[in-house]
Enzyme design. Structure first.
Site, short mmCIF file in Angstrom:
data_model
loop_
_atom_site.label_atom_id
_atom_site.label_comp_id
_atom_site.label_asym_id
_atom_site.label_seq_id
_atom_site.Cartn_x
_atom_site.Cartn_y
_atom_site.Cartn_z
N GLU A 129 25.31 50.77 48.60
CA GLU A 129 23.84 50.88 48.61
C GLU A 129 23.35 50.32 47.28
O GLU A 129 24.13 50.13 46.35
CB GLU A 129 23.42 52.35 48.74
CG GLU A 129 23.93 52.96 50.04
CD GLU A 129 23.60 54.45 50.18
OE1 GLU A 129 22.91 55.01 49.30
OE2 GLU A 129 24.07 55.04 51.17
N GLY A 133 27.20 51.17 44.14
CA GLY A 133 28.13 50.05 44.34
C GLY A 133 29.51 50.50 43.89
O GLY A 133 30.28 51.05 44.66
N SER A 134 29.78 50.31 42.58
CA SER A 134 31.06 50.79 42.03
C SER A 134 31.17 52.30 42.18
O SER A 134 32.23 52.84 42.47
CB SER A 134 31.16 50.42 40.55
OG SER A 134 31.24 49.01 40.42
N ARG A 270 46.02 9.77 40.05
CA ARG A 270 45.07 9.27 39.05
C ARG A 270 45.79 8.64 37.86
O ARG A 270 46.69 9.26 37.28
CB ARG A 270 44.22 10.46 38.58
CG ARG A 270 43.30 10.18 37.43
CD ARG A 270 42.07 9.47 37.87
NE ARG A 270 41.07 9.44 36.82
CZ ARG A 270 40.10 8.54 36.80
NH1 ARG A 270 40.01 7.62 37.75
NH2 ARG A 270 39.21 8.58 35.84
N GLN A 281 51.68 15.95 29.20
CA GLN A 281 52.06 17.38 29.23
C GLN A 281 50.84 18.29 29.32
O GLN A 281 50.92 19.38 29.88
CB GLN A 281 52.90 17.73 28.00
CG GLN A 281 54.34 17.29 28.14
CD GLN A 281 55.24 17.88 27.08
OE1 GLN A 281 54.77 18.36 26.04
NE2 GLN A 281 56.53 17.82 27.30
N GLN A 338 38.96 20.98 36.23
CA GLN A 338 39.18 20.34 34.93
C GLN A 338 40.14 19.16 35.04
O GLN A 338 39.90 18.09 34.49
CB GLN A 338 39.73 21.39 33.94
CG GLN A 338 39.70 20.96 32.50
CD GLN A 338 38.27 20.85 31.96
OE1 GLN A 338 37.34 21.44 32.51
NE2 GLN A 338 38.09 20.05 30.92
N GLY A 342 35.49 14.51 36.29
CA GLY A 342 34.20 14.29 36.95
C GLY A 342 34.31 14.45 38.46
O GLY A 342 33.39 14.96 39.11
N GLU A 365 34.62 44.03 47.36
CA GLU A 365 35.61 45.08 47.69
C GLU A 365 36.14 45.77 46.43
O GLU A 365 37.32 46.08 46.30
CB GLU A 365 36.73 44.54 48.59
CG GLU A 365 36.16 44.23 49.96
CD GLU A 365 37.15 44.12 51.08
OE1 GLU A 365 38.21 44.76 51.01
OE2 GLU A 365 36.85 43.39 52.02
N1 CAA Z 1 43.50 57.60 48.60
C1 CAA Z 1 43.36 58.92 48.86
N2 CAA Z 1 42.55 59.72 48.10
C2 CAA Z 1 41.88 59.15 47.08
C3 CAA Z 1 42.01 57.79 46.77
C4 CAA Z 1 42.87 57.01 47.58
N3 CAA Z 1 43.04 55.71 47.33
N4 CAA Z 1 41.23 57.51 45.70
C5 CAA Z 1 40.65 58.65 45.33
N5 CAA Z 1 41.04 59.65 46.17
C6 CAA Z 1 40.66 61.06 46.12
C7 CAA Z 1 41.11 61.69 44.79
O1 CAA Z 1 42.44 62.17 44.86
C8 CAA Z 1 40.10 62.80 44.65
O2 CAA Z 1 40.43 63.85 45.57
P1 CAA Z 1 40.66 65.37 45.09
O3 CAA Z 1 39.39 65.81 44.45
O4 CAA Z 1 40.98 66.09 46.37
O5 CAA Z 1 41.79 65.34 44.12
C9 CAA Z 1 38.83 62.19 45.20
O6 CAA Z 1 39.25 61.17 46.10
C10 CAA Z 1 37.90 61.65 44.13
O7 CAA Z 1 38.60 60.65 43.42
P2 CAA Z 1 38.13 60.13 42.00
O8 CAA Z 1 37.80 61.31 41.14
O9 CAA Z 1 39.13 59.14 41.51
O10 CAA Z 1 36.74 59.38 42.36
P3 CAA Z 1 35.74 58.65 41.36
O11 CAA Z 1 34.40 58.87 41.95
O12 CAA Z 1 35.98 59.03 39.96
O13 CAA Z 1 36.15 57.10 41.38
C11 CAA Z 1 36.27 54.90 42.25
C12 CAA Z 1 36.41 56.42 42.42
C13 CAA Z 1 37.67 54.35 42.07
C14 CAA Z 1 35.42 54.40 41.10
C15 CAA Z 1 35.69 54.52 43.61
O14 CAA Z 1 34.37 55.00 43.69
C16 CAA Z 1 35.73 53.06 43.92
O15 CAA Z 1 36.75 52.53 44.37
N6 CAA Z 1 34.59 52.36 43.75
C17 CAA Z 1 34.44 50.99 44.18
C18 CAA Z 1 33.91 50.95 45.57
C19 CAA Z 1 34.07 49.61 46.20
O16 CAA Z 1 35.14 49.03 46.20
N7 CAA Z 1 32.99 49.11 46.80
C20 CAA Z 1 32.96 47.87 47.51
C21 CAA Z 1 32.93 48.12 48.99
S1 CAA Z 1 33.09 46.67 49.94
C22 CAA Z 1 31.49 46.19 50.20
O17 CAA Z 1 30.57 46.83 49.86
C23 CAA Z 1 31.30 44.94 50.89
C24 CAA Z 1 31.58 43.79 50.05
O18 CAA Z 1 32.14 43.88 49.01
C25 CAA Z 1 31.18 42.46 50.45
#
Ligand code: CAA
Length: 404
Positions: A129, A133-134, A270, A281, A338, A342, A365
């Site tokens: 949203e 994002g992250s 080329r 090199q 590079q 050109g 992702e």
């Molecule tokens: N597998 C299973 N469980 C997981 C896990 C995994 N890979 N990763 C985390 N968890 C669990 C943790 O164990 C924890 O659980 P418990 O509380 O039960 O122990 C819980 O999930 C919370 O984990 P975190 O505390 O690590 O979570 P966080 O909020 O601190 O961080 C983050 C997580 C890694 C930053 C995550 O939010 C993330 O990956 N962000 C990026 C999102 C992303 O990739 N977005 C792009 C989507 S694709 C898209 O939108 C389309 C496009 O690109 C074109």
């Protein structure tokens, strides 16, 4: 026993995908990019060639491929064009949450008709949203239970293939103040009243892949559209990304390899200062570094995929494979431009399109910074259990813990 060779079946799969790439992707990549055209015909041909619905089970019409097999296909398609690869592979991103959360009954009801339709049907993954994002756990799209139905409200963005998707995997929250524990996931047929496609983004590269925003206004779906349980959403999202990041890495490997090949062919041909530029090199060392990056990225990617196929959690490995491979793609395509000088910068040649396309791989992702967050968190956790063998001598004796 460690065996680095592909099996006969895996090799054939890679070759089939490469033939498809040479026939249908490479010759059309430029025109689709320039026209900003959705590669629906290519997707249809990919379906007919058995290169779609890769990881869906055979009993619902999928190919039943392992993640390793999927990465071989992704690498071959990425070799042709990163944008087309994104379009074709985004289906796997959309369907993985469904595969992880749905019962056999849900798969039969919602996925089988779609996958077995003679016309190719797409799905879209709806997590991101504007303000989430992250920080995926910060989503505010809500799901509220009302009798036998769920009502979904909110707005998603950057949804690949959202504008043509038949089914959406939508991440919601049952309580926006509850953090990741209230995140939930639903399948939403895109023809449900209240689903509205918003703007389609205008991007710097990957013109043959499309990302859009999607609005959900009082969208009512039946109770059986819930994937898993209430609160399973965050883990479904993370487990999905663990798998799909390996596939994005594979696209990066394909792009990186193509950059080596285009640069080497140019350098062989080329001539400057009375000899082929490959004799300098400055150029040949660049080519060696490009190939080294590609090799490292390929094996990291295959290892990350193989771990998932063994049922072993691969969060660290798939994040690092994405870092290695997508940064190899970025560096190699930059070096390819590079080396071609050109000519590399001209639209008649593929290098500049590859370079623009590679950039997005390091962003979507999960940005590569987020991949480093995931990996470093796990490295630090693992370090607590590691004995490096180092002992600090204190008054001739081992100190109990040199770091305390
Ligand atoms: N597998 C299973 N469980 C997981 C896990 C995994 N890979 N990763 C985390 N968890 C669990 C943790 O164990 C924890 O659980 P418990 O509380 O039960 O122990 C819980 O999930 C919370 O984990 P975190 O505390 O690590 O979570 P966080 O909020 O601190 O961080 C983050 C997580 C890694 C930053 C995550 O939010 C993330 O990956 N962000 C990026 C999102 C992303 O990739 N977005 C792009 C989507 S694709 C898209 O939108 C389309 C496009 O690109 C074109």
């Amino acid at each position: 026993m460690v065996d680095f060779a592909l099996s006969k079946h895996e090799q054939e799969l890679y070759e089939t995908a490469m033939e498809f790439t040479h026939k249908y992707i490479t010759p059309h990549a430029r025109e689709l990019e320039e026209a900003n055209e959705f590669p629906l015909e290519i997707a249809q041909k990919a379906k007919e060639a058995g290169l779609m619905y890769l990881h869906l089970p055979k009993d619902i019409g999928g190919q039943g491929y392992t993640l390793l097999e999927e990465t071989l296909i992704a690498e071959a398609i990425g070799y042709g064009d990163a944008g087309i690869a994104t379009t074709l592979l985004a289906n796997n991103l959309a369907f993985t949450p469904i595969l992880l959360g749905a019962t056999q009954e849900q798969l039969e009801k919602y996925m089988k008709p779609l996958v077995t339709d003679p016309k190719v049907k797409m799905g879209a993954f709806c997590l991101t949203e504007r303000q989430a994002g992250s920080d995926a756990a910060a989503i505010t799209t809500t799901a509220e239970k009302d009798g036998d139905e769920w009502i979904i409200n909110g707005r998603k963005c950057f949804s690949t293939n959202g504008h043509v998707a038949a089914i959406l995997s939508v991440f919601t929250t049952t309580d926006p103040s509850g953090g990741y524990k209230t995140m939930t996931c639903h399948m939403v047929p895109s023809d449900t009243p209240g689903v509205k496609i918003g703007i389609i983004e205008n991007k710097m590269g990957q013109g043959a892949s499309f990302q859009c925003s999607i609005e959900f206004t009082d969208v009512r779906v039946p109770a059986d559209c819930l994937l898993g349980k209430i609160g399973d959403g965050f883990k479904i999202a993370m487990q999905t990304l663990d798998k799909t990041r390996a596939a994005i890495a594979a696209i990066g490997v394909g792009v990186a390899q193509r950059a080596v090949h285009e640069a080497a062919k140019f350098a062989n041909h080329r001539r400057q200062f009375g000899q082929k530029i490959s004799k300098f090199q400055g150029i040949s060392f660049m080519l060696a570094d490009m190939e080294a990056r590609t090799m490292a990225a390929r094996w990291a990617t295959r290892y990350a995929a193989w771990l998932a196929d063994q049922g072993i959690r691969n969060s660290k490995e798939s994040s690092l494979a994405k870092v290695l491979a997508t940064e190899a793609a970025m560096q190699n395509t930059t070096d390819c431009v590079q080396i071609m000088g050109g000519y590399g910068y001209l639209r008649e040649y593929p290098a500049e399109q590859m370079m623009r396309g590679a950039k997005l791989l390091t962003i979507y992702e999960g940005t590569n910074e987020i991949q480093r967050v995931v990996a470093s968190g796990l490295i630090l956790k693992e370090a607590k259990e590691i004995d490096t063998g180092f002992r600090l001598k204190y008054d001739g004796k081992d100190a109990p813990d040199p770091w305390s």
